[in-house]
Design an enzyme around this catalytic site. Structure first.
Site, PDB file in Angstrom:
ATOM      1  CG  ASP A 112      91.764  97.209  63.292  1.00  0.00           C
ATOM      2  OD1 ASP A 112      92.206  96.700  64.896  1.00  0.00           O
ATOM      3  OD2 ASP A 112      91.146  98.237  63.539  1.00  0.00           O
TER       4      ASP A 112
ATOM      5  CG  ASN B  40      87.023 102.088  65.959  1.00  0.00           C
ATOM      6  OD1 ASN B  40      87.843 101.863  65.454  1.00  0.00           O
ATOM      7  ND2 ASN B  40      85.327 101.334  66.867  1.00  0.00           N
TER       8      ASN B  40
ATOM      9  CG  ASP C 239      85.838  92.645  68.762  1.00  0.00           C
ATOM     10  OD1 ASP C 239      85.487  93.761  68.558  1.00  0.00           O
ATOM     11  OD2 ASP C 239      86.788  93.210  69.536  1.00  0.00           O
TER      12      ASP C 239
ATOM     13  CG  ASP D 116      87.831 100.056  69.182  1.00  0.00           C
ATOM     14  OD1 ASP D 116      88.864 100.786  68.637  1.00  0.00           O
ATOM     15  OD2 ASP D 116      87.064  99.488  68.043  1.00  0.00           O
TER      16      ASP D 116
HETATM   17  C1  DGJ Z   1      88.533  98.636  65.310  1.00  0.00           C
HETATM   18  C2  DGJ Z   1      89.090  98.101  66.387  1.00  0.00           C
HETATM   19  O1  DGJ Z   1      90.737  97.885  65.948  1.00  0.00           O
HETATM   20  C3  DGJ Z   1      89.165  96.276  65.862  1.00  0.00           C
HETATM   21  O2  DGJ Z   1      89.766  95.193  67.025  1.00  0.00           O
HETATM   22  C4  DGJ Z   1      87.471  95.264  66.215  1.00  0.00           C
HETATM   23  O3  DGJ Z   1      87.040  96.122  68.111  1.00  0.00           O
HETATM   24  C5  DGJ Z   1      87.128  96.726  65.507  1.00  0.00           C
HETATM   25  N1  DGJ Z   1      87.531  98.491  65.694  1.00  0.00           N
HETATM   26  C6  DGJ Z   1      85.008  96.498  66.028  1.00  0.00           C
HETATM   27  O4  DGJ Z   1      83.810  97.404  65.856  1.00  0.00           O
END
Ligand code: DGJ
Length: 747
Positions: free
Chosen positions: A551, A483, A369, A481
């Site tokens: 998450d 975020n 990851d 991902d």
């Molecule tokens: C958010 C993801 O949902 C997690 O599973 C993980 O990959 C983190 N980001 C890593 O920064």
């Protein structure tokens, strides 16, 4: 082929139908599209114009001089405009050079084709064999503007599904500003529906929420640039008596991953206008002469057999006609992801040690990851630099990949290609590549900024970087991902009057990168992710057949999340992992059996350091992986039924079942939240079995009829006094049980 699309010229009616549904509309005398019927199949070759009701009503306005009947306000429509007697929200709004938004789109022509067209630059359902679908392409025209709208309606052979989209073509001489274009607009004759949506937040995505439709507007939307944790682009309109097993429901979704709006407007006469499309908020698209604009695809599913049937239709449609064909029915690797095992605290040795144990228990794929690239030692640096973090992995990512692969595992990596940290070479070289407004400060989210994916140069740069890593490490899998939501949405390369295009151009850029990656690296399995399930949508599924669901990896929290997610997304797409206890999000301690029993009903994996488990637990993990591999094809390709909802009844239990297509095998999962005493005895009526065969459960046999009509006894010791010394198995909070039903062999 069971699909017929007919145009009856005598009454100008279009009747689209397959074996399940009919969709009927008619041209008005001045070429408007009047919606007549959408629902369970009714006979073709009949005249349904009696469904057009026009009565004189005071305080309304009329289309024809001297006429007191023909008002669009009174009529149910297909692709309405505002301001020429209809006062409800329109499907199309175009601002013209003189400032007017009034348009007059009327029927121009139509064409019926076998199969289905692709949408340029955008994901959509597809057919491989043309016989599986038929499409009506209907062109409307505003002669004054020289603008056409091509509405596309596709019916599938096997499913009660209708897909729609709209393409606006500027054949005129002036630039036009599209302020709104719905992918779907349909007027339903009453408002006797409960509106169901899947809403929540980070860590509790897609909870089932319902409310009754009322006069006025009810809607869900995203304004965050992604489909969002807050509202999934899905809505169902169900009748009051509809439940999982029976009753009428219409489900709608969008094959789109950005700002969307789904809305039901109930007018003063209880007509419900259901609409879905790109969110008009923050949207304005300048259409130059000669250009066209294509809306995303909307999917409508009709069921008269309850919510389960609606969901099964979505599942099958997505599996067979949305995800890339090479992943359909292909067993997915059982993966181990190191995120919750190590977070940023890893080195090559630590990873290899986890991987060795992974191999030992039967895992197929090791996923590294966040943290392997650039200067990524925490979340303040490195995004944008997609090359090895030499501090952490001095011998390079390729070397680690080779080591992992030499253990007999597949290898996968995490990326977050749309983002950049200011502390990165990419940002230092190209500070102008982030979404930002000149002379204003940009906002960060998790210390990161959003790259302008509307800029092809950016997309190409990231493509080259990621492609090099795929080649260097011979990647089998990528977790993509995303975020943070988008802020400071502005494109310095676009004119002032084009800034309303930036959100959509961003999404098109994301699709462009996905498209290039999957076409150039067709064997890489993609899993999409956006802080868990912030971009779990049909658009993403087209490129990435699975999504990291949330998450929140706590098994008990996951019950509601996965239950809601299954409303439209197939189990094969629902990323679900066994994590460590106490759980990192809730601090809850749950049995390792329950953690697996929940995760089995998805794309299964582990997210923990296996070296922290006891011997006994490792043995259990081995068994779990064996179990999953044995039944994966039933779970992913079978028919799934939700039986007991965690949102209803005692809210303390949840039960679901998946039945193989040939009905010879079924797997029931039953889950309890809290242990209580002196509880009612429980039995759950199963679904989808063959009534005429005998099933073996452990050492007993039951007929399909029995299990579906009498039910499966699911009571545990909590229906009495737990320590009753009757040798009953003890029960605890968060207990669960899996039953495997197999057809009894005839001797
Ligand atoms: C958010 C993801 O949902 C997690 O599973 C993980 O990959 C983190 N980001 C890593 O920064």
């Amino acid at each position: 082929m069971a699909i017929t699309i007919k145009f009856q010229s005598e009454n100008k009616q279009f009747h689209l139908s397959n074996k399940d549904i009919s969709y009927i509309f008619q041209l008005s005398e001045d070429g408007k599209l009047l919606q007549l019927y959408y629902g369970k199949k009714v006979p073709q070759n009949r005249d349904y114009s009696y469904l057009i009701e026009m009565h004189h009503r005071p305080m309304t306005t009329y289309r024809k001089d001297g006429d007191l009947l023909y008002s669009l306000e009174h009529l149910k429509q297909e692709f309405p405009e505002y301001g020429t007697t209809d006062f409800r929200h329109p499907a199309i709004s175009i601002k013209q050079a003189n400032g007017s938004n009034l348009t007059n789109f009327t029927y121009k022509s139509h064409q019926i084709i076998t199969g289905k067209k692709t949408l340029e630059g955008m994901p959509a359902t597809y057919v491989e064999n043309e016989q599986e679908a038929k499409t009506l392409l209907l062109t409307l025209e505003d002669q004054l503007l020289g603008v056409e709208i091509e509405l596309s309606y596709t019916l599938f052979d096997k499913f009660p599904v209708l897909t729609r989209n709209a393409k606006v073509v500027n054949n005129g001489v002036n630039v036009q500003s599209i302020e709104q274009v719905a992918s779907l607009s349909v007027d339903l004759p009453d408002r006797d529906y409960d509106w169901m949506q899947l809403s929540g937040a980070w860590g509790r995505e897609r909870y089932v929420k319902e409310r009754k439709l009322q006069q006025g507007i009810q809607s869900i939307e995203s304004t965050r640039g992604i489909s969002s944790h807050q509202h999934n682009p899905f809505v169902a309109l169900k009748r009051e008596n509809t439940d999982e097993f029976q009753g009428e429901v219409i489900g709608a979704t969008l094959v789109y991953s950005g700002n969307f709006l789904m809305q039901a407007e109930v007018d003063t006469w209880d007509v419900t206008r259901l609409q879905a499309g790109i969110n008009p908020f923050g949207f304005e698209w300048k259409l130059q002469p000669g250009e066209s604009f294509t809306s995303p695809e909307a999917i409508l599913v009709y069921s008269d057999k309850g919510l389960n049937h609606m969901s099964q239709t979505f599942h099958q449609l997505f599996n067979e006609h949305l995800i890339q064909k090479n992943w359909y029915k292909k067993d997915r690797p059982v993966l181990l992801n190191n995120w919750e095992a190590t977070y940023f605290n890893f080195n090559e040795n630590k990873l290899v040690n986890i991987a060795k144990q992974a191999k030992n228990v039967g895992i197929d794929l090791f996923v590294l990851d966040d943290g392997w690239f650039g200067e990524r030692n925490d979340d303040s640096a490195g995004l944008g630099d997609w090359f090895t973090n030499k501090k952490r992995l001095p011998q390079g990512i390729g070397n680690l990949a080779r080591k992992i692969k030499s253990l007999g595992l597949q290898f996968g990596l995490w990326i977050e290609p749309e983002m950049v940290n200011k502390n990165s070479d990419l940002y230092r070289n190209h500070p102008e590549w982030i979404l930002h407004t000149p002379d204003r400060k940009s906002n960060h989210g998790r210390n990161q900024f959003v790259l302008n994916f509307g800029n092809d140069e950016v997309v190409e740069n990231i493509f080259q970087q990621i492609s090099a890593i795929i080649n260097e490490s011979e990647l089998d899998y990528i977790k993509w991902d995303m975020n943070r939501p988008l802020t400071n949405v502005f494109d310095i390369n676009l004119d002032a009057n084009q800034q309303g295009e930036v959100f959509h151009r961003y999404v098109l850029g994301v699709y462009k990168l996905y498209e290039k990656l999957i076409r150039n690296h067709p064997n890489v399995l993609f899993e999409s992710c956006s802080s868990g399930g912030g971009r779990f949508d049909a658009g993403m599924l087209y490129y990435a057949p699975q999504t990291w669901t949330s998450d929140d990896s706590d098994a008990i929290e996951r019950l509601k999340i996965q239950y809601g997610t299954s409303m439209l997304y197939p189990l094969s797409s629902i990323g679900a992992h066994v994590s460590i206890t106490p759980n990192h999000q809730t601090n809850r301690i749950t049995p390792i059996e329950t953690r697996a029993n929940v995760a089995y009903f998805g794309a299964f994996g582990y997210e923990l350091d296996l070296n922290q488990l006891s011997k006994d637990e490792l043995e259990k993990v081995k068994e779990q992986i064996k179990f999953y591999k044995k039944y994966q094809s039933v779970i992913h390709n079978g028919t799934f039924y939700r039986l007991v909802s965690p949102f209803e009844k005692d809210q303390n239990h949840m039960t679901w079942i998946v039945v193989s297509k040939d009905q010879s095998t079924a797997i029931v999962g039953d889950y309890k939240m809290l242990n209580k005493v002196n509880q009612p005895y429980r039995r759950v009526k199963l679904q989808g079995l063959n009534p005429d065969i005998e099933y073996k459960i452990d050492d007993s046999t039951y007929s399909g009829k029995e299990l579906m009509n009498v039910g499966l006894i699911t009571s545990d010791a909590s229906s009495g006094q737990i320590n009753d010394q009757n040798n009953r198995a003890e029960t605890y909070d968060f207990d669960s049980k899996i039953w495997v039903l197999t057809q009894l062999e005839e001797h």
